[in-house]
Design a protein around this motif. Structure first.
Motif, PDB file in Angstrom:
ATOM      1  N   LYS A 239      -3.688  10.791  -0.016  1.00  0.00           N
ATOM      2  CA  LYS A 239      -4.932  10.241  -0.555  1.00  0.00           C
ATOM      3  C   LYS A 239      -5.914  11.373  -0.827  1.00  0.00           C
ATOM      4  O   LYS A 239      -5.964  12.364  -0.085  1.00  0.00           O
TER       5      LYS A 239
ATOM      6  N   ASN B 150      -7.862   4.115   7.653  1.00  0.00           N
ATOM      7  CA  ASN B 150      -8.008   3.250   6.477  1.00  0.00           C
ATOM      8  C   ASN B 150      -6.653   2.709   6.020  1.00  0.00           C
ATOM      9  O   ASN B 150      -6.539   1.538   5.632  1.00  0.00           O
ATOM     10  N   TYR B 151      -5.634   3.555   6.068  1.00  0.00           N
ATOM     11  CA  TYR B 151      -4.285   3.140   5.681  1.00  0.00           C
ATOM     12  C   TYR B 151      -3.792   2.025   6.604  1.00  0.00           C
ATOM     13  O   TYR B 151      -3.303   0.994   6.151  1.00  0.00           O
ATOM     14  N   ARG B 152      -3.937   2.231   7.909  1.00  0.00           N
ATOM     15  CA  ARG B 152      -3.478   1.228   8.878  1.00  0.00           C
ATOM     16  C   ARG B 152      -4.292  -0.066   8.777  1.00  0.00           C
ATOM     17  O   ARG B 152      -3.743  -1.165   8.920  1.00  0.00           O
TER      18      ARG B 152
ATOM     19  N   VAL C  46      -8.403   8.834   7.022  1.00  0.00           N
ATOM     20  CA  VAL C  46      -7.412   8.449   6.014  1.00  0.00           C
ATOM     21  C   VAL C  46      -6.320   7.595   6.666  1.00  0.00           C
ATOM     22  O   VAL C  46      -5.917   6.569   6.117  1.00  0.00           O
ATOM     23  N   GLU C  47      -5.842   8.004   7.853  1.00  0.00           N
ATOM     24  CA  GLU C  47      -4.836   7.195   8.548  1.00  0.00           C
ATOM     25  C   GLU C  47      -5.418   5.851   8.976  1.00  0.00           C
ATOM     26  O   GLU C  47      -4.775   4.805   8.828  1.00  0.00           O
TER      27      GLU C  47
ATOM     28  N   ILE D 239       0.838  -1.191   0.000  1.00  0.00           N
ATOM     29  CA  ILE D 239       0.000   0.000   0.000  1.00  0.00           C
ATOM     30  C   ILE D 239       0.885   1.257   0.000  1.00  0.00           C
ATOM     31  O   ILE D 239       1.907   1.303   0.671  1.00  0.00           O
ATOM     32  N   SER D 240       0.494   2.246  -0.768  1.00  0.00           N
ATOM     33  CA  SER D 240       1.262   3.484  -0.890  1.00  0.00           C
ATOM     34  C   SER D 240       0.950   4.437   0.261  1.00  0.00           C
ATOM     35  O   SER D 240      -0.200   4.581   0.676  1.00  0.00           O
ATOM     36  N   SER D 241       1.990   5.094   0.757  1.00  0.00           N
ATOM     37  CA  SER D 241       1.796   6.098   1.811  1.00  0.00           C
ATOM     38  C   SER D 241       1.694   7.502   1.226  1.00  0.00           C
ATOM     39  O   SER D 241       1.783   8.489   1.946  1.00  0.00           O
TER      40      SER D 241
ATOM     41  N   LYS E 238      -2.222  13.264   3.854  1.00  0.00           N
ATOM     42  CA  LYS E 238      -1.188  12.287   4.179  1.00  0.00           C
ATOM     43  C   LYS E 238      -1.744  11.276   5.182  1.00  0.00           C
ATOM     44  O   LYS E 238      -2.278  11.674   6.216  1.00  0.00           O
ATOM     45  N   PRO E 239      -1.592   9.994   4.904  1.00  0.00           N
ATOM     46  CA  PRO E 239      -2.071   9.001   5.868  1.00  0.00           C
ATOM     47  C   PRO E 239      -1.185   8.932   7.108  1.00  0.00           C
ATOM     48  O   PRO E 239      -1.652   8.583   8.183  1.00  0.00           O
TER      49      PRO E 239
ATOM     50  N   GLU F  15      -5.624  -1.261   6.041  1.00  0.00           N
ATOM     51  CA  GLU F  15      -5.149  -1.936   4.833  1.00  0.00           C
ATOM     52  C   GLU F  15      -3.796  -2.603   5.078  1.00  0.00           C
ATOM     53  O   GLU F  15      -3.555  -3.723   4.618  1.00  0.00           O
TER      54      GLU F  15
END
Length: 129
Positions: free
Chosen positions: A7, A109-111, A106-107, A2-4, A29-30, A113
């Motif tokens: 988003k 969802n990133y974590r 956003v953070e 997954i890209s940091s 930024k996530p 994933e």
């Protein structure tokens, strides 16, 4: 993997006090770097007047300081209504709260994933043994 990278985030909220509509296509930024986290914390403390003990600061001010500091360093593509001190001078607190919640999603969802990918990799390794 997954890209940091930042988003995209569409934002829409109507201010409870002014009834003004705030919209925008933002980039968030996530994750923050160590430096950005330190800068965010410095901004938060400065916003509250650099208190020796945060307990001496009104809880609402503390909460707004946290929200504004996160928005300031996470949102890398902003709308004009978010620039400079525009958010600090806003009377529509609900806009700041709503924006903060969406930015922090956003953070999350990133974590989430990352956790899914880690579980999938773990399951793949377990299956190979």
């Amino acid at each position: 993997m997954i890209s940091s990278e930042p988003k995209d985030l569409d934002f829409h909220c109507v201010g409870e006090v002014t009834q003004k509509t705030y919209t925008g296509k933002l980039a968030v930024k996530p994750l923050l770097t160590f430096k950005e986290r330190a800068l965010s914390d410095s901004y938060r403390r400065n916003f509250m007047g650099n208190p020796v003990e945060e307990s001496s600061v009104n809880q609402m001010v503390q909460n707004l300081a946290v929200m504004l500091s996160q928005i300031r360093y996470r949102v890398v593509k902003k709308e004009p209504w978010m620039e400079a001190q525009a958010l600090e001078d806003m009377t529509d607190e609900n806009v700041i709260v709503d924006l903060f919640e969406k930015v922090m999603t956003v953070e999350k969802n990133y974590r989430d994933e990352l956790a899914k990918q880690a579980e999938a990799a773990k399951a793949e390794l377990t299956a190979k043994t």
